[in-house]
Design an enzyme around this catalytic site. Structure first.
Site, short mmCIF file in Angstrom:
data_model
loop_
_atom_site.label_atom_id
_atom_site.label_comp_id
_atom_site.label_asym_id
_atom_site.label_seq_id
_atom_site.Cartn_x
_atom_site.Cartn_y
_atom_site.Cartn_z
N ASP A 268 0.83 -1.21 0.00
CA ASP A 268 0.00 0.00 0.00
C ASP A 268 0.87 1.26 0.00
O ASP A 268 2.05 1.22 0.32
CB ASP A 268 -0.92 0.02 1.23
CG ASP A 268 -0.14 0.06 2.54
OD1 ASP A 268 0.90 -0.63 2.64
OD2 ASP A 268 -0.56 0.80 3.45
N GLU B 42 0.33 -1.36 5.56
CA GLU B 42 1.38 -0.95 6.49
C GLU B 42 1.19 0.50 6.90
O GLU B 42 1.39 0.87 8.04
CB GLU B 42 2.75 -1.12 5.82
CG GLU B 42 3.93 -0.97 6.78
CD GLU B 42 4.48 0.45 6.88
OE1 GLU B 42 5.34 0.67 7.74
OE2 GLU B 42 4.03 1.34 6.12
ZN LIG Z 1 6.88 2.12 3.98
#
Ligand SMILES: [Zn+2]
Length: 688
Positions: free
Chosen positions: A361, A456
């Site tokens: 992401d 993340e």
């Molecule tokens: Zn990163």
């Protein structure tokens, strides 16, 4: 005017043109400089030396080449790819303006590689009286070339040997010249000849093989004293000379010449093999990266699903296909969007299973729709206008570290999105490293695991990570910033919600009755150490950060986060906050303050320490590929930290990128290549 460029296409200042449209011969002036480079199986032979010599030639004419080494290399590969010709000589022709050589042609030229019989019998040569103006520079001299051609045709000779006004033989018209006598090699002094790349190789190889070389003037009158003669050059390698005018030599049977010829061919082949490997190593790195950043994969903290956005699942599927394509048969994505794959060990030896992890992401802080990466070639240290309409400029005034990358190629945004090097550079680097190992099975390695995680950037990357399924002994996240970064320490983290109850009474009759929770909140905060806040701390200094407050007389809530790398100091900070609450409650004589405190994550250092070799090996790997490790504590948390506490020790390594999460994000290509090399090196070091 004759056409020198052959095949369909040539490259002019980086653009491909049809050879029927553009004729470099038309632009040739006497001051032009050039190099002829042999392409073997798509690899330009001894390219570094040729480029170096090209720069020297320019320098001798008090000019500069206006292009970087990387640009020249990319022109050559453009030429090879567009023509699909892999075994032929090319010419790099540089035409000068006042100060620079700024017109660069790269094209295939007619090439002649002598047949075996030439080596077996030796060639016929003739002497030719002339002298170059600047013997060390490769400068085009059309008249001389034509005169020599005529002479060669007339005399049925392969090469003309040039004789200067002192009666010394200096060099061949397109080659360098060597004589042999009693196991020793004699060659005209470097100052008097064009310093051929093959000549240089021959001298190196002689040195390495203890063959003595003497540089001296060789007079026409003494040539008959020598046992053998050979010439060297790009197309001819080591070619024995049978006759000079009518003086005969047994060159093709001379032991020194035969040995040297063998050694040279071996060196040439080794070079090509080595380069092919290197090319393969980095071959698709940039293409991959550019493809990945164009796929929008922004995560969304509002979403309740795993992964938080569907676009991440689409990207995960693309990555699975790619991993399968390079040969990782078990590549798969689970229902939560985690991609995992295995490169099986190719040895029975006991080697730890190493994991490499990157996240798919990109940060919700900035849009990643229609990312339009820009490649800045040969960055010159000036301001980079990312978007002229909106006046968005990436400037070394704001980001002085840009100066470190002068002369390198950078990838930037177009000023309207983030780039997504965080962390698609990590993904591209991991896949490229694994592909290299797949394609070089002679490199011994243990089992290598790969994982690409979602979400993340919204702190959920470790949530559904199946550590057991992953099955690595330890792993590295490839998610850091500038080249060299190596991180294995992060904050210990907690949050505290401080709720203060007040008592509201009409202000006109409030004496000894009202408890104003806002004022207590202000007092509360003033009792915490004023210098221990984010704005006053750095490095290993922890802090209390008041990141939200809301309230009225009746009730006020303070939201803090507490951070410290040191576990004891972290606990101490938490205690201090509780003590302030106790003190104020005592002071007021009523329990108006309630604190809800919870640990969020811990410093991974505690979990890394018992396996500190994983940091030491990473450090060593960096040094061995020429990267200076920058070890510093992370002032935040990482998925690696959480994974470390889930049983997978997981330090963090650089991707090479800068200015993550915003429009000024950029990444130098060289740093990306270094990350690939570090990954491969770590795997190699563990297999030793
Ligand atoms: Zn990163």
């Amino acid at each position: 005017m004759d056409k020198e460029a052959i095949f369909n296409f040539l490259v002019y200042n980086g653009e491909v043109y049809s050879t029927s449209e553009v004729n470099p011969a038309k632009s040739i002036k006497n001051s032009s400089i050039y190099e002829v480079i042999r392409i073997i199986e798509g690899i330009p032979l001894y390219l570094e030396e040729h480029i170096e010599r090209l720069r020297k030639s320019a320098h001798l004419l008090n000019k500069k080449l206006s292009v970087s080494d990387e640009e020249i290399i990319s022109y050559i590969h453009k030429l090879i790819d567009s023509n699909k010709e892999y075994n032929n000589n090319i010419k790099i022709l540089c035409i000068g303006s006042e100060n620079d050589f700024d017109e660069i042609y790269v094209y295939f030229i007619k090439s002649f590689y002598p047949p075996k019989s030439f080596y077996k019998e030796g060639i016929h040569t003739v002497l030719y009286k002339t002298e170059r103006q600047k013997p060390n520079a490769k400068i085009f001299n059309k008249n001389l070339r034509n005169l020599i051609s005529e002479k060669l045709q007339k005399e049925k000779a392969f090469e003309a040997l040039l004789v200067n006004k002192n009666g010394d033989i200096t060099e061949g018209s397109r080659s360098n010249l060597f004589f042999v006598k009693d196991e020793k090699i004699y060659t005209p002094p470097a100052s008097k000849v064009l310093l051929g790349v093959t000549r240089k190789k021959i001298l190196d190889l002689c040195k390495r093989n203890n063959i003595e070389v003497v540089e001296k003037d060789i007079s026409v009158n003494e040539i008959a004293e020598y046992d053998g003669v050979f010439i060297t050059g790009t197309s001819i390698d080591v070619l024995p000379v049978k006759t000079i005018n009518n003086v005969k030599f047994d060159s093709s049977e001379n032991n020194i010449i035969l040995t040297l010829s063998k050694i040279y061919i071996k060196d040439r082949e080794d070079y090509v093999n080595q380069k092919r490997k290197e090319m393969f190593k980095m071959g698709k790195l940039i293409d991959r990266f550019l493809k990945y950043v164009k796929m929008e994969t922004t995560s969304n903290s509002e979403s309740q699903t795993y992964p938080s956005t569907n676009s991440q699942l689409d990207f995960a599927r693309v990555l699975v296909e790619e991993l399968k394509e390079i040969g990782l048969k078990d590549a798969s994505v689970d229902s939560n969007g985690y991609v995992m794959a295995t490169l099986p060990a190719n040895t029975d030896r006991d080697i730890p299973t190493i994991g490499f992890i990157a996240h798919m992401d990109t940060s919700p802080d900035m849009t990643a729709k229609n990312v339009n990466p820009q490649i800045i070639k040969n960055y010159d240290g000036s301001d980079l206008v990312l978007n002229s309409e909106k006046n968005i400029v990436l400037s070394p005034k704001d980001f002085p570290e840009l100066k470190k990358y002068i002369g390198e190629d950078l990838i930037t945004t177009d000023g309207t999105t983030l780039l997504g090097a965080d962390d698609k550079a990590g993904i591209a680097e991991i896949i490229t490293a694994i592909e290299y190992l797949v394609n070089n099975p002679e490199i011994e390695h243990g089992t290598v695991k790969v994982a690409f995680t979602p979400d993340e950037e919204i702190g959920r990357g470790a949530d559904k990570f199946d550590v057991e399924k992953f099955g690595a002994d330890f792993a590295y996240t490839i998610d850091g910033g500038e080249v060299g970064e190596l991180e294995y320490e992060n904050f210990n983290a907690a949050y505290a919600k401080v709720k203060i109850k007040g008592r509201n009474v009409h202000p006109g009759s409030a004496k000894n009755k009202m408890i104003n929770s806002i004022l207590i909140a202000m007092k509360f905060n003033s009792m915490l150490p004023a210098n221990e806040i984010p704005a006053h701390t750095e490095g290993y200094e922890g802090f209390y950060h008041l990141n939200d407050i809301n309230g009225n007389v009746e009730e006020t809530t303070l939201y803090y986060i507490i951070r410290d790398h040191d576990r004891d100091k972290f606990e101490e900070k938490k205690r201090k906050l509780m003590k302030v609450a106790e003190y104020l409650n005592d002071d007021i004589g009523e329990k108006v303050i309630e604190v809800e405190m919870k640990d969020q994550y811990y410093n991974m250092k505690e979990k890394i320490k018992p396996v500190i070799h994983i940091v030491e090996i990473a450090e060593k790997a960096m040094k061995e590929v020429g990267v200076t490790p920058i070890i510093k504590p992370i002032r935040g948390g990482t998925d690696g930290a959480r994974l470390s506490y889930m049983g997978l020790p997981c330090p963090n390594i650089f991707t090479g990128g800068h200015n993550f999460h915003g429009k000024f994000e950029y990444i130098p290509i060289k740093s990306m290549k270094k990350a690939v090399e570090v990954i491969i090196k770590i795997i190699k070091l563990y297999s030793k």
